[in-house]
Design an enzyme around this catalytic site. Structure first.
Site, short mmCIF file in Angstrom:
data_model
loop_
_atom_site.label_atom_id
_atom_site.label_comp_id
_atom_site.label_asym_id
_atom_site.label_seq_id
_atom_site.Cartn_x
_atom_site.Cartn_y
_atom_site.Cartn_z
N SER A 135 0.86 -1.18 0.00
CA SER A 135 0.00 0.00 0.00
C SER A 135 0.89 1.22 0.00
CB SER A 135 -0.87 0.00 1.27
OG SER A 135 -1.48 1.26 1.48
N TYR A 148 -1.99 -0.61 10.37
CA TYR A 148 -1.95 -0.87 8.93
C TYR A 148 -0.63 -0.41 8.34
CZ TYR A 148 -3.70 -1.26 4.14
OH TYR A 148 -3.89 -1.61 2.82
N LYS A 152 2.19 -2.78 6.50
CA LYS A 152 2.56 -2.60 5.10
C LYS A 152 4.03 -2.19 4.95
CE LYS A 152 -1.31 -3.90 3.40
NZ LYS A 152 -1.42 -5.19 2.69
#
Length: 243
Positions: A135, A148, A152
């Site tokens: 991402s 998150y 990532k």
């Protein structure tokens, strides 16, 4: 130019819906037989109906050890798209242990274990491509996305390390790093005008990624056209991380 993946076998995790579904369809459209992994049989059945005979459903959970054994036992595996993942945005001070542990298990541990199983198969056959779904949040930070972003960033590091280690065995490892992608899951988020403005203000091209934008990039990276690309991450972010 049509990229051909005729005769190749690909495996896509999280293939039932959204981005994974688009990737599975794009790979099949390029000629690959696609082992499409999801937990929900109905999603896989509709994917097979849409994608045709090249879609090979596999009902499995990427958190289960039995799934990694299934991957390693495949007779042939040319392409892995390590797509399954998730997020639960919230302020860092409010992140509970259950949320932290689940996201790390899904976004890091399952990605590692799936890649490890695929790598064993690919090393044995002397070729293969692993595409890890990262991402833009693997390159930057953002409010309410600490777990998150953590996961990532880990995927980006894993991609580089795997690429260096597996290159002598003929295996390439890359990642794709999209910005926000418009899917049924994200649409409600963009109904909030403040959130929509926050995102659009940071994308110079002033548009979200489509699932096709990401799927097309995956097909390219998995193909012989990208034959000397390994250890790299392709941002599909409209310029967000160029600033």
């Amino acid at each position: 130019m049509r990229i051909s993946l005729d005769g190749q076998v690909a495996l896509v995790t999280g293939a039932g819906r959204g981005l994974g579904r688009a990737i599975a369809l794009a790979l099949a459209g390029a000629g690959a037989e696609v082992v499409s992994v999801a937990r929900t049989p109905a999603d896989l059945n509709s994917l097979r109906e849409e994608g045709g005979a090249l879609i090979r459903p596999m009902v499995a959970d990427v958190l289960d050890a039995s799934f990694y054994a299934q991957v390693e036992a495949l007779e042939r595996l040319d392409i892995l798209v390590n797509n399954a993942g998730g997020n639960k945005p919230m302020p860092m001070v409010d992140v509970d242990d259950e949320t932290l542990d689940r996201l790390l298990a899904l976004n890091i541990r399952s990605v590692y274990k799936t890649a490890q199983a695929a790598a064993r198969r690919m090393v044995a056959q002397g070729s293969g491509v692993i595409v890890n779904m990262s991402s833009q949040m693997g390159r930057v930070g953002s409010p309410r996305r600490t777990v998150y972003c953590l996961s990532k960033h880990a995927v980006e590091g894993l991609t580089k390390a795997m690429a260096v280690e597996l290159a002598p065995n003929g295996v390439r490892v890359v990642s794709v790093a999209p910005t926000f992608v418009l899917t049924p899951m994200t649409e409600p988020m963009f109904a909030n005008p403040d959130f929509s403005a926050f995102v659009m203000d940071r994308i110079p091209m002033k548009k979200l990624a489509s699932v096709e934008d990401v799927a097309n990039a995956v097909v390219f990276l998995a193909s012989p056209a990208a034959g000397l690309i390994t250890g790299e991450s392709l941002a599909i972010d409209g310029g967000w991380t160029a600033q």
